[in-house]
Design an enzyme around this catalytic site. Sequence first.
Site, PDB file in Angstrom:
ATOM      1  N   SER A   1     -44.738  54.444  40.474  1.00  7.68           N
ATOM      2  CA  SER A   1     -43.667  55.035  39.687  1.00  7.68           C
ATOM      3  C   SER A   1     -42.786  55.996  40.477  1.00  7.68           C
ATOM      4  O   SER A   1     -41.589  55.780  40.636  1.00  7.68           O
ATOM      5  CB  SER A   1     -44.274  55.745  38.477  1.00  7.68           C
ATOM      6  OG  SER A   1     -43.330  56.519  37.796  1.00  7.68           O
ATOM      7  N   TRP A   2     -43.363  57.120  40.964  1.00  6.14           N
ATOM      8  CA  TRP A   2     -42.480  58.072  41.631  1.00  6.14           C
ATOM      9  C   TRP A   2     -42.090  57.581  43.009  1.00  6.14           C
ATOM     10  O   TRP A   2     -41.028  57.941  43.512  1.00  6.14           O
ATOM     11  CB  TRP A   2     -43.030  59.485  41.599  1.00  6.14           C
ATOM     12  CG  TRP A   2     -44.156  59.906  42.508  1.00  6.14           C
ATOM     13  CD1 TRP A   2     -45.227  59.183  42.909  1.00  6.14           C
ATOM     14  CD2 TRP A   2     -44.308  61.207  43.100  1.00  6.14           C
ATOM     15  NE1 TRP A   2     -46.055  59.949  43.712  1.00  6.14           N
ATOM     16  CE2 TRP A   2     -45.518  61.189  43.836  1.00  6.14           C
ATOM     17  CE3 TRP A   2     -43.562  62.383  43.061  1.00  6.14           C
ATOM     18  CZ2 TRP A   2     -45.973  62.303  44.543  1.00  6.14           C
ATOM     19  CZ3 TRP A   2     -44.028  63.492  43.761  1.00  6.14           C
ATOM     20  CH2 TRP A   2     -45.211  63.451  44.491  1.00  6.14           C
TER      21      TRP A   2
ATOM     22  N   ASP B   1     -52.570  64.091  44.576  1.00  2.00           N
ATOM     23  CA  ASP B   1     -53.867  63.659  44.060  1.00  2.00           C
ATOM     24  C   ASP B   1     -55.040  64.554  44.428  1.00  2.00           C
ATOM     25  O   ASP B   1     -55.869  64.892  43.578  1.00  2.00           O
ATOM     26  CB  ASP B   1     -54.191  62.252  44.574  1.00  2.00           C
ATOM     27  CG  ASP B   1     -53.084  61.248  44.332  1.00  2.00           C
ATOM     28  OD1 ASP B   1     -51.954  61.664  44.037  1.00  2.00           O
ATOM     29  OD2 ASP B   1     -53.343  60.052  44.453  1.00  2.00           O
TER      30      ASP B   1
ATOM     31  N   TYR C   1     -55.603  64.096  52.777  1.00  2.00           N
ATOM     32  CA  TYR C   1     -54.707  63.801  51.663  1.00  2.00           C
ATOM     33  C   TYR C   1     -54.410  65.007  50.770  1.00  2.00           C
ATOM     34  O   TYR C   1     -55.273  65.481  50.029  1.00  2.00           O
ATOM     35  CB  TYR C   1     -55.420  62.717  50.853  1.00  2.00           C
ATOM     36  CG  TYR C   1     -54.579  61.729  50.102  1.00  2.00           C
ATOM     37  CD1 TYR C   1     -53.670  60.910  50.753  1.00  2.00           C
ATOM     38  CD2 TYR C   1     -54.749  61.581  48.732  1.00  2.00           C
ATOM     39  CE1 TYR C   1     -52.951  59.957  50.050  1.00  2.00           C
ATOM     40  CE2 TYR C   1     -54.033  60.634  48.024  1.00  2.00           C
ATOM     41  CZ  TYR C   1     -53.126  59.830  48.686  1.00  2.00           C
ATOM     42  OH  TYR C   1     -52.417  58.893  47.983  1.00  2.00           O
TER      43      TYR C   1
ATOM     44  N   GLU D   1     -46.922  58.021  56.316  1.00  2.00           N
ATOM     45  CA  GLU D   1     -47.129  58.441  54.934  1.00  2.00           C
ATOM     46  C   GLU D   1     -47.100  59.965  54.848  1.00  2.00           C
ATOM     47  O   GLU D   1     -46.466  60.537  53.963  1.00  2.00           O
ATOM     48  CB  GLU D   1     -48.475  57.899  54.452  1.00  2.00           C
ATOM     49  CG  GLU D   1     -48.800  58.190  53.013  1.00  2.00           C
ATOM     50  CD  GLU D   1     -50.167  57.631  52.612  1.00  2.00           C
ATOM     51  OE1 GLU D   1     -50.530  57.816  51.437  1.00  2.00           O
ATOM     52  OE2 GLU D   1     -50.871  57.046  53.474  1.00  2.00           O
TER      53      GLU D   1
END
Length: 463
Positions: free
Chosen positions: A55-56, A195, A381, A425
Amino acid sequence: MTATTTGLPARVAEGASGDRAGRRDLRAAASRVLLANWTGASTVPSHTLYPHQWSWDSAFIAVGLARLSPRRAQRELETLLGAQWDDGRIPHIVFNPAVPHEAYFPSPDFWRSSTAGAAHGAPSDIETSGIVQPPVHALAAWLVHESDPETSGRRGFLERVYPRLTAWHGYLHSNRDLGGHGLASVLHPWEPGMDNSPCWDLPLERVDPAPATTFRRADLTHGDAADRPTDLDYGRYVRLATDYRDRGYTDAGTRHAFVVEDPGFNAFLIASEHALAAIALTLGQDPGPHRRRARALTTALVARLWHAEAGLFLCHDLRTDTPIAEKSVTGLLPLLVPDLPAPVVRALLRTASGEHFGLGSTTALAPSYDLRGHSFDSSRYWRGPAWFNINWAVERGLRQHGALTRADDLRQTILATSGASGFAEYVDPRTGRARGTTDFSWTAAVVLDLLARTEEPGEGADR
């Protein structure tokens, strides 16, 4: 700053903003990433690690695609909105049925959206997840329109997306104001997008993890375990998603183990309400309701989540009704909000360059978490690494509030680091070393947007 290169030409890796050839090569390299990750109707973040539509991600991708192909950028958002539920929610994943289930977990057979979400109008012919992600979409739609108003108008782009985006915001304002204070709440650590942030450590402690035997981590097939969430955290993510699914993806009237007001999520919502006001005005409709919502959200954001002693907006745990003391870059994202009180803006600017984030001094890019925090990890992350979409948002916020030289410096660093990292990323915030996967779509996308804006009048610094 040192940074790894991945075989890109040196001038691409440097992203030399003062060198026309360097900008051209960087633009070409970023374009190749988006073209390679295009699937025909949307763009995957990464063919290996994230082989569906997120989505984002799609919102940021559309902003960059608009600089490459406005029609494709419009289709990116329209494809996502085609999977919207009847209650207005935009799910965080839209699954590609051609991708094997074992390629990603949680897969469609885990979420069971078409059956478990039927009461809330989940599509019967498209499988999605049941949770959401930050509401960047209206802002993205407006920026896509602005990049080529003629093509947008000819295709009726805004007319088609405006009702869906309004319904999306309506869902957040009604179904997700679980604290009753005027802010949208998140029900899972994946929803605010960050996350694995240390902000979620305390709220997650009350969640019993799903047994490791009940899930399969496809992310470790393509990612370094040192860069990814731990098995314990992943087990808690699975438990929360399972419980939400088994309650039919119902928001109000049920008890959730994880309920948090996140400043970044709400800052994107405010920025997108302002974008909806601009869209409404363009379509000859009344922008007033969107402006009023933006003002009300801004008031609630400052009243609820601003902490002057921290110089930062903090997350708030609704289960315990207490602020979460961890300092995350989500607390800087309200720089996107145009009507913040001046003292708040000044404090945020000091915090951004101070000891906790070091932007422009000890770090090349804003880290995702407090440099001095007990859980800082430059490779794992969302526990320290810098993300390009977040730094794009910070750059936009700095520029909006008049910190033009700092915005120019950050823009140039984003361009240089993205090329040097192979469009990673995320990266080590101090060294720029690539982490996660490379050829990542939103990294390439924000590069295309920043390069285009570099050449637009009025975007230079206060030299």
